[in-house]
Write a protein that holds these residues in place. Structure first.
Motif, PDB file in Angstrom:
ATOM      1  N   ALA A   4       0.830  -1.208   0.000  1.00  0.00           N
ATOM      2  CA  ALA A   4       0.000   0.000   0.000  1.00  0.00           C
ATOM      3  C   ALA A   4       0.867   1.261   0.000  1.00  0.00           C
ATOM      4  N   LEU A   5       1.962   1.245   0.741  1.00  0.00           N
ATOM      5  CA  LEU A   5       2.865   2.399   0.759  1.00  0.00           C
ATOM      6  C   LEU A   5       3.538   2.593  -0.595  1.00  0.00           C
ATOM      7  N   LEU A   6       3.957   1.502  -1.224  1.00  0.00           N
ATOM      8  CA  LEU A   6       4.572   1.601  -2.549  1.00  0.00           C
ATOM      9  C   LEU A   6       3.588   2.132  -3.582  1.00  0.00           C
ATOM     10  N   ILE A   7       2.348   1.669  -3.506  1.00  0.00           N
ATOM     11  CA  ILE A   7       1.313   2.164  -4.419  1.00  0.00           C
ATOM     12  C   ILE A   7       1.097   3.663  -4.179  1.00  0.00           C
ATOM     13  N   GLY A   8       1.059   4.077  -2.923  1.00  0.00           N
ATOM     14  CA  GLY A   8       0.893   5.489  -2.595  1.00  0.00           C
ATOM     15  C   GLY A   8       2.051   6.340  -3.094  1.00  0.00           C
ATOM     16  N   LEU A   9       3.273   5.848  -2.932  1.00  0.00           N
ATOM     17  CA  LEU A   9       4.439   6.578  -3.434  1.00  0.00           C
ATOM     18  C   LEU A   9       4.407   6.681  -4.951  1.00  0.00           C
ATOM     19  N   ALA A  10       4.065   5.586  -5.610  1.00  0.00           N
ATOM     20  CA  ALA A  10       3.972   5.607  -7.073  1.00  0.00           C
ATOM     21  C   ALA A  10       2.874   6.559  -7.531  1.00  0.00           C
ATOM     22  N   GLY A  11       1.779   6.625  -6.783  1.00  0.00           N
ATOM     23  CA  GLY A  11       0.707   7.567  -7.106  1.00  0.00           C
ATOM     24  C   GLY A  11       1.188   9.003  -7.013  1.00  0.00           C
ATOM     25  N   GLY A  12       2.026   9.288  -6.027  1.00  0.00           N
ATOM     26  CA  GLY A  12       2.604  10.626  -5.906  1.00  0.00           C
ATOM     27  C   GLY A  12       3.509  10.960  -7.079  1.00  0.00           C
ATOM     28  N   VAL A  70       1.672  -1.664  -8.307  1.00  0.00           N
ATOM     29  CA  VAL A  70       2.392  -0.418  -8.051  1.00  0.00           C
ATOM     30  C   VAL A  70       2.374   0.473  -9.290  1.00  0.00           C
ATOM     31  N   LEU A  71       2.661  -0.108 -10.448  1.00  0.00           N
ATOM     32  CA  LEU A  71       2.704   0.685 -11.677  1.00  0.00           C
ATOM     33  C   LEU A  71       1.313   1.048 -12.191  1.00  0.00           C
ATOM     34  N   GLY A  72       0.396   0.081 -12.161  1.00  0.00           N
ATOM     35  CA  GLY A  72      -0.947   0.312 -12.710  1.00  0.00           C
ATOM     36  C   GLY A  72      -1.821   1.158 -11.805  1.00  0.00           C
ATOM     37  N   VAL A  73      -2.009   0.690 -10.582  1.00  0.00           N
ATOM     38  CA  VAL A  73      -2.876   1.415  -9.644  1.00  0.00           C
ATOM     39  C   VAL A  73      -2.193   2.686  -9.153  1.00  0.00           C
ATOM     40  N   GLY A  74      -0.921   2.578  -8.785  1.00  0.00           N
ATOM     41  CA  GLY A  74      -0.206   3.727  -8.240  1.00  0.00           C
ATOM     42  C   GLY A  74       0.192   4.742  -9.287  1.00  0.00           C
ATOM     43  N   LEU A  75       1.172   4.385 -10.120  1.00  0.00           N
ATOM     44  CA  LEU A  75       1.727   5.338 -11.086  1.00  0.00           C
ATOM     45  C   LEU A  75       0.680   5.804 -12.095  1.00  0.00           C
ATOM     46  N   CYS A  76       0.031   4.856 -12.773  1.00  0.00           N
ATOM     47  CA  CYS A  76      -0.962   5.254 -13.785  1.00  0.00           C
ATOM     48  C   CYS A  76      -2.196   5.886 -13.152  1.00  0.00           C
ATOM     49  N   GLY A  77      -2.573   5.409 -11.973  1.00  0.00           N
ATOM     50  CA  GLY A  77      -3.713   6.004 -11.277  1.00  0.00           C
ATOM     51  C   GLY A  77      -3.451   7.442 -10.874  1.00  0.00           C
ATOM     52  N   GLY A  78      -2.222   7.727 -10.447  1.00  0.00           N
ATOM     53  CA  GLY A  78      -1.859   9.095 -10.103  1.00  0.00           C
ATOM     54  C   GLY A  78      -1.669   9.979 -11.321  1.00  0.00           C
ATOM     55  N   TYR A  79      -1.263   9.359 -12.422  1.00  0.00           N
ATOM     56  CA  TYR A  79      -0.964  10.118 -13.646  1.00  0.00           C
ATOM     57  C   TYR A  79      -2.223  10.478 -14.434  1.00  0.00           C
ATOM     58  N   THR A  80      -3.097   9.513 -14.655  1.00  0.00           N
ATOM     59  CA  THR A  80      -4.285   9.777 -15.465  1.00  0.00           C
ATOM     60  C   THR A  80      -5.328  10.525 -14.649  1.00  0.00           C
ATOM     61  N   THR A  81      -6.292  11.107 -15.341  1.00  0.00           N
ATOM     62  CA  THR A  81      -7.183  12.011 -14.643  1.00  0.00           C
ATOM     63  C   THR A  81      -8.576  12.087 -15.280  1.00  0.00           C
ATOM     64  N   PHE A  82      -9.412  11.133 -14.965  1.00  0.00           N
ATOM     65  CA  PHE A  82     -10.772  11.118 -15.481  1.00  0.00           C
ATOM     66  C   PHE A  82     -11.572  12.315 -14.945  1.00  0.00           C
ATOM     67  N   ALA A  83     -11.407  12.611 -13.669  1.00  0.00           N
ATOM     68  CA  ALA A  83     -12.181  13.702 -13.073  1.00  0.00           C
ATOM     69  C   ALA A  83     -11.867  15.033 -13.755  1.00  0.00           C
ATOM     70  N   THR A  84     -10.598  15.280 -14.034  1.00  0.00           N
ATOM     71  CA  THR A  84     -10.234  16.519 -14.719  1.00  0.00           C
ATOM     72  C   THR A  84     -10.847  16.569 -16.111  1.00  0.00           C
ATOM     73  N   ALA A  85     -10.870  15.424 -16.790  1.00  0.00           N
ATOM     74  CA  ALA A  85     -11.474  15.369 -18.123  1.00  0.00           C
ATOM     75  C   ALA A  85     -12.958  15.753 -18.050  1.00  0.00           C
ATOM     76  N   MET A  86     -13.641  15.305 -17.010  1.00  0.00           N
ATOM     77  CA  MET A  86     -15.062  15.624 -16.884  1.00  0.00           C
ATOM     78  C   MET A  86     -15.274  17.097 -16.520  1.00  0.00           C
ATOM     79  N   VAL A  87     -14.416  17.656 -15.687  1.00  0.00           N
ATOM     80  CA  VAL A  87     -14.516  19.083 -15.359  1.00  0.00           C
ATOM     81  C   VAL A  87     -14.214  19.919 -16.610  1.00  0.00           C
ATOM     82  N   ASP A  88     -13.212  19.504 -17.382  1.00  0.00           N
ATOM     83  CA  ASP A  88     -12.918  20.200 -18.641  1.00  0.00           C
ATOM     84  C   ASP A  88     -14.132  20.172 -19.567  1.00  0.00           C
TER      85      ASP A  88
END
Length: 124
Positions: A4-12, A70-88
């Motif tokens: 969980a910590l690694l996923i959180g760091l990757a999300g950051g 770590v890469l999928g949930v963390g890194l890609c989850g932190g990188y991609t942004t569905f919510a921003t797309a909807m606000v846009d």
């Protein structure tokens, strides 16, 4: 707990990367009519490609399940942004740009699915 910590760091890291890519795209298009929110589009398409690659590599055994998380949930989850797309999309609509609303809803959906498929194909 360590996972969980690694996923959180990757999300950051993914979030910081998203910011850097956003700023680079905005600078690149600064003097042009952007029409669509291109930074969000680029981020979501490249993130979909990365996630497709990660998922395919994991499905063939080339990536361990923890690494996929770590890469999928963390890194890609932190990188991609569905919510921003909807606000846009909402901002486009509120600005009276109804045609761009449709383009911003359909275009990224098609392009992100294609990018994920391409990533899968590349990794498989």
């Amino acid at each position: 707990m360590t996972l969980a910590l690694l996923i959180g760091l990757a999300g950051g890291v993914g979030s910081a990367l998203r910011y850097l890519v956003d700023q680079a795209v905005v600078r690149l298009l600064a003097d042009r009519d952007r029409g669509l929110p291109w930074a969000t589009f680029v981020i979501n398409v490249t993130g979909s490609f990365a996630l497709g690659t990660i998922t395919a590599a994991a499905s063939t055994g080339a990536l361990a399940d923890d690494t996929r998380l770590v890469l999928g949930v963390g890194l890609c989850g932190g990188y991609t942004t569905f919510a921003t797309a909807m606000v846009d999309t909402l901002r486009l609509g509120l600005g009276g740009r109804r045609g761009w609303v449709v383009v911003n809803l359909v275009g990224p959906l098609v392009c992100c699915a294609a990018a994920a498929a391409l990533g899968w194909w590349v990794a498989a």
